[in-house]
Scaffold this motif. Structure first.
Motif, PDB file in Angstrom:
ATOM      1  N   ALA A  86       0.822  -1.215   0.000  1.00 52.06           N
ATOM      2  CA  ALA A  86       0.000   0.000   0.000  1.00 52.06           C
ATOM      3  C   ALA A  86       0.856   1.265   0.000  1.00 52.06           C
ATOM      4  CB  ALA A  86      -0.931   0.005   1.204  1.00 52.06           C
ATOM      5  N   SER A  87       2.078   1.156   0.500  1.00 53.49           N
ATOM      6  CA  SER A  87       2.959   2.321   0.542  1.00 53.49           C
ATOM      7  C   SER A  87       3.623   2.595  -0.807  1.00 53.49           C
ATOM      8  CB  SER A  87       4.023   2.150   1.629  1.00 53.49           C
ATOM      9  OG  SER A  87       4.986   1.182   1.227  1.00 53.49           O
ATOM     10  N   GLY A  88       3.313   1.755  -1.798  1.00 53.31           N
ATOM     11  CA  GLY A  88       3.841   1.984  -3.142  1.00 53.31           C
ATOM     12  C   GLY A  88       5.092   1.193  -3.475  1.00 53.31           C
ATOM     13  N   ALA A  89       5.391   0.179  -2.697  1.00 53.37           N
ATOM     14  CA  ALA A  89       6.567  -0.646  -2.976  1.00 53.37           C
ATOM     15  C   ALA A  89       6.450  -1.297  -4.344  1.00 53.37           C
ATOM     16  CB  ALA A  89       6.721  -1.715  -1.901  1.00 53.37           C
ATOM     17  N   THR A  90       7.573  -1.420  -5.021  1.00 54.60           N
ATOM     18  CA  THR A  90       7.600  -2.072  -6.331  1.00 54.60           C
ATOM     19  C   THR A  90       7.588  -3.585  -6.146  1.00 54.60           C
ATOM     20  OG1 THR A  90      10.004  -2.220  -6.399  1.00 54.60           O
ATOM     21  CG2 THR A  90       8.993  -0.177  -7.263  1.00 54.60           C
ATOM     22  N   ALA A  91       7.386  -4.295  -7.221  1.00 57.29           N
ATOM     23  CA  ALA A  91       7.420  -5.756  -7.172  1.00 57.29           C
ATOM     24  C   ALA A  91       8.796  -6.235  -6.707  1.00 57.29           C
ATOM     25  CB  ALA A  91       7.081  -6.333  -8.544  1.00 57.29           C
ATOM     26  N   ALA A  92       9.849  -5.549  -7.139  1.00 60.61           N
ATOM     27  CA  ALA A  92      11.206  -5.917  -6.712  1.00 60.61           C
ATOM     28  C   ALA A  92      11.372  -5.694  -5.211  1.00 60.61           C
ATOM     29  CB  ALA A  92      12.242  -5.114  -7.495  1.00 60.61           C
ATOM     30  N   ASP A  93      10.815  -4.586  -4.691  1.00 59.46           N
ATOM     31  CA  ASP A  93      10.865  -4.323  -3.249  1.00 59.46           C
ATOM     32  C   ASP A  93      10.148  -5.434  -2.483  1.00 59.46           C
ATOM     33  OD1 ASP A  93      12.170  -1.868  -3.636  1.00 59.46           O
ATOM     34  OD2 ASP A  93      10.267  -0.746  -3.640  1.00 59.46           O
ATOM     35  N   LEU A  94       8.999  -5.835  -2.979  1.00 63.66           N
ATOM     36  CA  LEU A  94       8.225  -6.887  -2.317  1.00 63.66           C
ATOM     37  C   LEU A  94       8.965  -8.219  -2.358  1.00 63.66           C
ATOM     38  CD1 LEU A  94       4.700  -5.902  -3.662  1.00 63.66           C
ATOM     39  CD2 LEU A  94       5.544  -5.615  -1.318  1.00 63.66           C
ATOM     40  N   ASP A  95       9.602  -8.512  -3.495  1.00 63.83           N
ATOM     41  CA  ASP A  95      10.392  -9.746  -3.604  1.00 63.83           C
ATOM     42  C   ASP A  95      11.532  -9.746  -2.589  1.00 63.83           C
ATOM     43  OD1 ASP A  95       8.801 -10.782  -5.599  1.00 63.83           O
ATOM     44  OD2 ASP A  95      10.177 -10.259  -7.227  1.00 63.83           O
ATOM     45  N   ARG A  96      12.233  -8.605  -2.484  1.00 61.59           N
ATOM     46  CA  ARG A  96      13.346  -8.507  -1.524  1.00 61.59           C
ATOM     47  C   ARG A  96      12.830  -8.663  -0.086  1.00 61.59           C
ATOM     48  NH1 ARG A  96      15.247  -4.896  -5.315  1.00 61.59           N
ATOM     49  NH2 ARG A  96      14.218  -3.093  -4.355  1.00 61.59           N
ATOM     50  N   TRP A  97      11.698  -8.026   0.206  1.00 58.66           N
ATOM     51  CA  TRP A  97      11.119  -8.138   1.538  1.00 58.66           C
ATOM     52  C   TRP A  97      10.796  -9.604   1.846  1.00 58.66           C
ATOM     53  CZ3 TRP A  97       6.580  -9.961   3.569  1.00 58.66           C
ATOM     54  CH2 TRP A  97       6.326  -9.632   4.889  1.00 58.66           C
ATOM     55  N   CYS A  98      10.202 -10.294   0.889  1.00 57.38           N
ATOM     56  CA  CYS A  98       9.871 -11.718   1.081  1.00 57.38           C
ATOM     57  C   CYS A  98      11.137 -12.519   1.333  1.00 57.38           C
ATOM     58  CB  CYS A  98       9.118 -12.264  -0.123  1.00 57.38           C
ATOM     59  SG  CYS A  98       7.415 -11.689  -0.242  1.00 57.38           S
ATOM     60  N   PHE A  99      12.172 -12.291   0.547  1.00 49.09           N
ATOM     61  CA  PHE A  99      13.411 -13.046   0.706  1.00 49.09           C
ATOM     62  C   PHE A  99      14.035 -12.763   2.071  1.00 49.09           C
ATOM     63  CE2 PHE A  99      17.965 -13.831   0.190  1.00 49.09           C
ATOM     64  CZ  PHE A  99      17.926 -15.115  -0.296  1.00 49.09           C
ATOM     65  N   ARG A 100      14.088 -11.495   2.468  1.00 50.37           N
ATOM     66  CA  ARG A 100      14.672 -11.125   3.774  1.00 50.37           C
ATOM     67  C   ARG A 100      13.901 -11.755   4.925  1.00 50.37           C
ATOM     68  NH1 ARG A 100      14.832  -5.942   1.775  1.00 50.37           N
ATOM     69  NH2 ARG A 100      13.090  -5.350   3.114  1.00 50.37           N
ATOM     70  N   ASN A 101      12.631 -11.972   4.718  1.00 57.38           N
ATOM     71  CA  ASN A 101      11.779 -12.532   5.755  1.00 57.38           C
ATOM     72  C   ASN A 101      11.493 -14.018   5.566  1.00 57.38           C
ATOM     73  OD1 ASN A 101      10.975 -10.247   7.629  1.00 57.38           O
ATOM     74  ND2 ASN A 101      10.719  -9.343   5.606  1.00 57.38           N
ATOM     75  N   SER A 102      12.283 -14.647   4.715  1.00 56.71           N
ATOM     76  CA  SER A 102      12.210 -16.098   4.501  1.00 56.71           C
ATOM     77  C   SER A 102      10.847 -16.564   4.027  1.00 56.71           C
ATOM     78  CB  SER A 102      12.568 -16.857   5.793  1.00 56.71           C
ATOM     79  OG  SER A 102      13.783 -16.396   6.302  1.00 56.71           O
ATOM     80  N   LEU A 103      10.203 -15.752   3.211  1.00 58.64           N
ATOM     81  CA  LEU A 103       8.906 -16.111   2.659  1.00 58.64           C
ATOM     82  C   LEU A 103       9.036 -16.481   1.195  1.00 58.64           C
ATOM     83  CD1 LEU A 103       6.870 -13.327   4.382  1.00 58.64           C
ATOM     84  CD2 LEU A 103       6.515 -15.763   4.692  1.00 58.64           C
ATOM     85  N   GLN A 104       8.326 -17.498   0.796  1.00 58.95           N
ATOM     86  CA  GLN A 104       8.365 -17.951  -0.598  1.00 58.95           C
ATOM     87  C   GLN A 104       7.278 -17.285  -1.400  1.00 58.95           C
ATOM     88  OE1 GLN A 104       9.237 -22.172  -1.087  1.00 58.95           O
ATOM     89  NE2 GLN A 104       8.678 -22.409   1.050  1.00 58.95           N
TER      90      GLN A 104
END
Length: 135
Positions: A117-135
């Motif tokens: 909702a804050s406007g993160a890009t798909a790449a930002d979301l992918d990095r967030w998932c990886f940093r948080n061990s989410l697939q």
């Protein structure tokens, strides 16, 4: 009718299923469908999950329940030692003091949605998932 299907369930399986439907109120003691059973039957999920979703609606907590219901038949979203290279602790950090997989998942989804909702890009979301061990 069930005997006509390719791989019919056994008698005990049918009896356990009927008992479960009576237990959640989808069938009455005469094995007739109830009003609740009709509502559950309209949902494209297993009867127990449908019952939980309807109960959550009554309690006005349908959003988290639907999130959990959507994950029931999915693979575990947390990366494992094999997929990540080491044992991640993200699920524990999301769960905090609750020690609950369900609360951990709800917290992760909430953080993801906030980031989105804050406007993160798909790449930002992918990095967030990886940093948080989410697939």
């Amino acid at each position: 009718v069930l005997q006509e299907v390719v791989d019919p369930p056994g008698y005990e399986q049918v009896m356990r299923a009927l008992e479960a439907l009576v237990q959640i109120g989808a069938l009455d003691e005469y094995e007739e469908i109830t009003q609740l059973g009709r509502a559950i039957a309209m949902l494209p999920v297993a009867p127990r999950v449908g019952h939980a979703i309807l109960a959550a609606c009554v309690l006005q907590v349908q959003d988290p329940m639907c999130t959990l219901a959507a994950t029931i038949d999915c693979q575990d979203p947390w990366m494992t030692r094999e997929s990540f290279g080491y044992a991640p602790d993200s699920a524990k950090s999301f769960a905090k003091a609750t020690h609950s997989d369900h609360f951990a998942l709800l917290a992760a989804v909430a953080q993801y949605e906030e980031l989105q909702a804050s406007g993160a890009t798909a790449a930002d979301l992918d990095r967030w998932c990886f940093r948080n061990s989410l697939q």
